[in-house]
Each structure stands twice: as structure tokens, then as C-alpha cells.
Design an enzyme around this catalytic site. Structure first.
Site, PDB file in Angstrom:
ATOM      1  N   ARG A 154       2.701  -7.381   9.171  1.00  0.00           N
ATOM      2  CA  ARG A 154       2.039  -6.292   9.900  1.00  0.00           C
ATOM      3  C   ARG A 154       2.481  -6.263  11.368  1.00  0.00           C
ATOM      4  NH1 ARG A 154      -3.869  -7.569   7.254  1.00  0.00           N
ATOM      5  NH2 ARG A 154      -3.778  -6.171   5.447  1.00  0.00           N
ATOM      6  N   PHE A 156     -15.373   3.176   7.280  1.00  0.00           N
ATOM      7  CA  PHE A 156     -14.012   3.566   6.885  1.00  0.00           C
ATOM      8  C   PHE A 156     -13.781   3.478   5.375  1.00  0.00           C
ATOM      9  CE2 PHE A 156     -13.909  -0.918   8.238  1.00  0.00           C
ATOM     10  CZ  PHE A 156     -13.400  -1.541   7.095  1.00  0.00           C
ATOM     11  N   ASN A 195      -1.887  -0.144   7.400  1.00  0.00           N
ATOM     12  CA  ASN A 195      -1.353  -1.498   7.648  1.00  0.00           C
ATOM     13  C   ASN A 195      -0.550  -2.079   6.477  1.00  0.00           C
ATOM     14  OD1 ASN A 195      -3.470  -2.087   5.986  1.00  0.00           O
ATOM     15  ND2 ASN A 195      -4.510  -3.501   7.380  1.00  0.00           N
ATOM     16  N   ARG A 223      -1.738 -14.912   3.807  1.00  0.00           N
ATOM     17  CA  ARG A 223      -2.462 -14.203   4.880  1.00  0.00           C
ATOM     18  C   ARG A 223      -1.764 -14.405   6.230  1.00  0.00           C
ATOM     19  NH1 ARG A 223      -6.783 -10.546   3.934  1.00  0.00           N
ATOM     20  NH2 ARG A 223      -7.625 -11.208   5.935  1.00  0.00           N
ATOM     21  N   THR A 282      -5.585  -8.148  10.295  1.00  0.00           N
ATOM     22  CA  THR A 282      -5.922  -6.846   9.696  1.00  0.00           C
ATOM     23  C   THR A 282      -5.416  -5.702  10.582  1.00  0.00           C
ATOM     24  OG1 THR A 282      -7.871  -7.821   8.690  1.00  0.00           O
ATOM     25  CG2 THR A 282      -7.855  -5.416   8.892  1.00  0.00           C
ATOM     26  N   LYS A 339       0.830  -1.200   0.000  1.00  0.00           N
ATOM     27  CA  LYS A 339       0.000   0.000   0.000  1.00  0.00           C
ATOM     28  C   LYS A 339       0.872   1.261   0.000  1.00  0.00           C
ATOM     29  CE  LYS A 339      -3.785  -2.397   2.396  1.00  0.00           C
ATOM     30  NZ  LYS A 339      -4.683  -2.402   3.585  1.00  0.00           N
TER      31      LYS A 339
END
Ligand code: IDP
Ligand code: MG
Length: 172
Positions: free
Chosen positions: A125, A80, A135, A108, A114, A32
């Protein structure tokens, strides 16, 4: 002199059958904008490479809000969602496809939860970020969503087929 790769043993009765199809499962991973800005592309790619997964596609782009709205369509009713689309479109992302046995589920696990606060040390993370809204990485949550996300972000001709020279050292 280099050793030859071990020959694959033929499946014994009762042993689990691991088909080529299982090994070619694919997942969509995206670093991201915060992960990119914080210089974490190399660290994240390294973890997937060192695990033994195979890179199938990779591109660097600033995604449009339309693409991100579609990517996160399942979350459209969450409070959000607008902020998520804004955050994800605020800078470039590194979009990738990785392939390998159980890569969706294992990917994952490698990401962590998350919310980074719930992520164990050793996960991406858990090691590298603090807040749920920053994150640093996306990973598909099922084979179905992986297939949808891969076709949303990549054209078929952008997915590269090749045999990794390490294949026979990674799989028995
Ligand atoms: P995932 O990325 O672990 O699959 P999802 O529930 O699919 O998690 O949420 C997608 C993304 O939306 C998260 O990675 C995170 O960036 C953001 N997000 C999820 N929950 C919250 C929240 O409570 N506040 C702010 N952002 C959130
Ligand atoms: Mg998700």
C-alpha cells in the site's frame, strides 16, 4: 551440477521449536477491484512468491454483495461499510490463500497500514496506492480471521496441497 538442499539440523536444546504446523499457517489475500483494474495482480503475487510464501489457492471472481457483507461483517456499523461493499463488488477480485511461517502477521507487514498515507515505502500500500477507500489489497488480520475468510471464499477441495521444491532452501 546442482547443489543438494541443506539437510535440516535437529533442534538444539533451548532453540525455538518451529513445528510443521507453524510453517503451514495460512492467510487470505485478495487483490481488490482497483488493484485488478490497475494491472497490479502480477506485482502483488510476485512479492508473496519472492518472499518465499507458497500459493495454496487462487481464483478470479466478481464477488456478490452478500459474500462481501459477510466478509466485512465486523465493520457493519462503520459509516463506510455500504461504500466498502459497493467498491468491493464493483469489479473482479483475485482471491488467494498463501501459506508459510507467520504468514498472517508478515503478510500484514507486507501490505502496510490500512491507510496508504501511513504505509511505509516498500509495502504494497505504501508503494502502490494513495487513499484508504482504494487501498488495492486485503489481508487477514489474525489466524482466526484467516481461517474464517478462507472457508468463506474457498471450498476445502480448492486448497491445493503440494511440496514446493524450494521448501528446504526457504526453511532451515
Ligand atoms: P484492513 O483492510 O487494513 O484490515 P480494516 O479496518 O479491516 O482495514 O478495513 C477494511 C477496509 O475498509 C479497508 O481496507 C478499506 O478498504 C476500508 N476502510 C477502512 N477505513 C476506511 C475509511 O475510513 N474510509 C473508507 N474506507 C475505509
Ligand atoms: Mg481488516
Amino acid at each position: 551440477m546442482s547443489a543438494a538442499a541443506p539437510r535440516r539440523s535437529s533442534a538444539r536444546p533451548g532453540s525455538p521449536v518451529r513445528t510443521m504446523a507453524a510453517k503451514t499457517e495460512r492467510t487470505f489475500i485478495a487483490i481488490k477491484p482497483d488493484g485488478v483494474q490497475r494491472g497490479l495482480i502480477g506485482e502483488i503475487v510476485k512479492r508473496f512468491e519472492q518472499k518465499g510464501f507458497r500459493l495454496v489457492a487462487m481464483k478470479f471472481l466478481q464477488a456478490s454483495e452478500d459474500l462481501l457483507k459477510e466478509h466485512y461483517i465486523d465493520l457493519k456499523d462503520r459509516p463506510f461499510y455500504p461504500g466498502l461493499v459497493k467498491y468491493m463488488s464493483s469489479g473482479p477480485v483475485a482471491a488467494m490463500v498463501w501459506e508459510g511461517l507467520n504468514v498472517v502477521k508478515t503478510g500484514r507487514v507486507m501490505l502496510g497500514e490500512t491507510n496508504p498515507a501511513d504505509s511505509k515505502p516498500g509495502t504494497i500500500r505504501g508503494d502502490l496506492c494513495i487513499e484508504v477507500g482504494r487501498n488495492i489489497i486485503h489481508g487477514s488480520d489474525s489466524v482466526d480471521s484467516a481461517n474464517k475468510e478462507i472457508s468463506l471464499w474457498f471450498k476445502p477441495e480448492e486448497l491445493v496441497s503440494y511440496k514446493s521444491c524450494a521448501q528446504d532452501w526457504i526453511y532451515e
